[in-house]
Scaffold this active site. Sequence first.
Site, PDB file in Angstrom:
ATOM      1  N   ILE A  96      -7.189  -2.782   4.533  1.00 20.74           N
ATOM      2  CA  ILE A  96      -7.824  -2.234   5.312  1.00 20.74           C
ATOM      3  C   ILE A  96      -6.993  -1.595   6.609  1.00 20.74           C
ATOM      4  O   ILE A  96      -7.359  -0.938   7.296  1.00 20.74           O
ATOM      5  CB  ILE A  96      -9.076  -2.797   5.954  1.00 20.74           C
ATOM      6  CG1 ILE A  96      -8.703  -4.094   6.778  1.00 20.74           C
ATOM      7  CG2 ILE A  96     -10.177  -2.983   4.879  1.00 20.74           C
ATOM      8  CD1 ILE A  96     -10.043  -4.666   7.478  1.00 20.74           C
ATOM      9  N   LYS A  97      -5.662  -2.159   6.716  1.00 23.67           N
ATOM     10  CA  LYS A  97      -4.729  -1.925   7.953  1.00 23.67           C
ATOM     11  C   LYS A  97      -5.395  -1.581   8.963  1.00 23.67           C
ATOM     12  O   LYS A  97      -5.110  -0.497   9.610  1.00 23.67           O
ATOM     13  CB  LYS A  97      -3.994  -0.602   7.279  1.00 23.67           C
ATOM     14  CG  LYS A  97      -3.139  -1.115   5.947  1.00 23.67           C
ATOM     15  CD  LYS A  97      -1.992  -0.191   5.669  1.00 23.67           C
ATOM     16  CE  LYS A  97      -1.410  -0.517   4.351  1.00 23.67           C
ATOM     17  NZ  LYS A  97      -2.219  -0.239   2.983  1.00 23.67           N
ATOM     18  N   ARG A  98      -6.257  -2.335   9.746  1.00 24.44           N
ATOM     19  CA  ARG A  98      -6.632  -2.181  11.086  1.00 24.44           C
ATOM     20  C   ARG A  98      -6.034  -2.565  12.076  1.00 24.44           C
ATOM     21  O   ARG A  98      -4.952  -3.480  11.961  1.00 24.44           O
ATOM     22  CB  ARG A  98      -8.197  -2.792  11.185  1.00 24.44           C
ATOM     23  CG  ARG A  98      -9.293  -2.750  10.015  1.00 24.44           C
ATOM     24  CD  ARG A  98      -9.577  -1.222  10.285  1.00 24.44           C
ATOM     25  NE  ARG A  98     -10.758  -0.641   9.696  1.00 24.44           N
ATOM     26  CZ  ARG A  98     -10.855   0.172   8.318  1.00 24.44           C
ATOM     27  NH1 ARG A  98      -9.817   0.263   7.704  1.00 24.44           N
ATOM     28  NH2 ARG A  98     -12.144   0.173   7.848  1.00 24.44           N
TER      29      ARG A  98
END
Length: 288
Positions: A96-98
């Site tokens: 999700i590369k938050r």
Amino acid sequence: MIIDKLFNSVKEKGHVCVGLDTSLDYIPDWFKKRYVSLEDLIFEFNKVIIDTTLDISACYKVQIAYYEAHGINGVKAYKKTLEYLRSKNSIIIADIKRGDIADTAKMYARAHFEGDFESDFITINPYMGLDSIEPYLPYIENKNKGIFTLVRTSNKGAEDIQYIIDKNGKRVFSIVAEKINGISEKYIGKSGYSSIGAVVGCTHIDEGRELRERCEKMFFLIPGYGAQGGTAKDVAILLKNGNGGIVNSSRGILLAYKKYENGESDFGKYARQEVLKMKEDILNAVQI
Ligand SMILES: O=c1ccn([C@@H]2O[C@H](COP(=O)(O)O)[C@@H](O)[C@H]2O)c(=O)[nH]1
């Protein structure tokens, strides 16, 4: 700790992390005709891939973009896929590369470590600083969760920012690695690895070698194999004593059927064949 489950899964099943980047373009037409709803179509495709690869894959990485792109129905397929993986006791990495301010990160943590979208590991972008990572730490400490932080990504453009050099001659990716490595020390499991891992692409071997030496206790999520040009030899540099990392392949596995005449009729079989080939390829490279 969750990292120990991942470590043992690698030991038992090999290094392959199957990437469920399920684009509609990858789904054969005959299969598309069987489902009316997009939610069912994407989930049922994933289910075939999971069922045919489960016993030979360390874990699954579900790339949320491919689901979010379809709005509510895509997100329902995402949820169903995570639930199915959980029912199989498989390890889930939500890609999700938050990365955001702490209050917002708290919500991301809740969204992806609890409830409908619960996963075991999530990917984090550390660009906003260490306070943006703090909200995930209680989940690592108390809820058996883990994170993979972007350090040295596999794409060409990674150099634009990750290669910038500070006044001491250190590159940005190296500084990020040092800082995350520092935090990771607090979350070491029985396997000797931390539940805070790093994303390190296998497309840049010199940096890979440096990172493997300096981040001894960090487990690596390794993208870039196959479709992006990384090889088993490159991957081997990022592993340690035959463990310490999982190697993602998404298109290479989902589209394996395209390499065979009439392959689409049994895409699950070819996905399995590809995982087996990749698993052997990496094991052989590790043993050299
Ligand atoms: O540095 C990175 C970080 C993440 N990714 C993700 O991995 C897969 C790669 O897919 P392939 O089809 O095996 O190339 C994809 O989900 C990316 O978003 C990456 O490639 N590089």
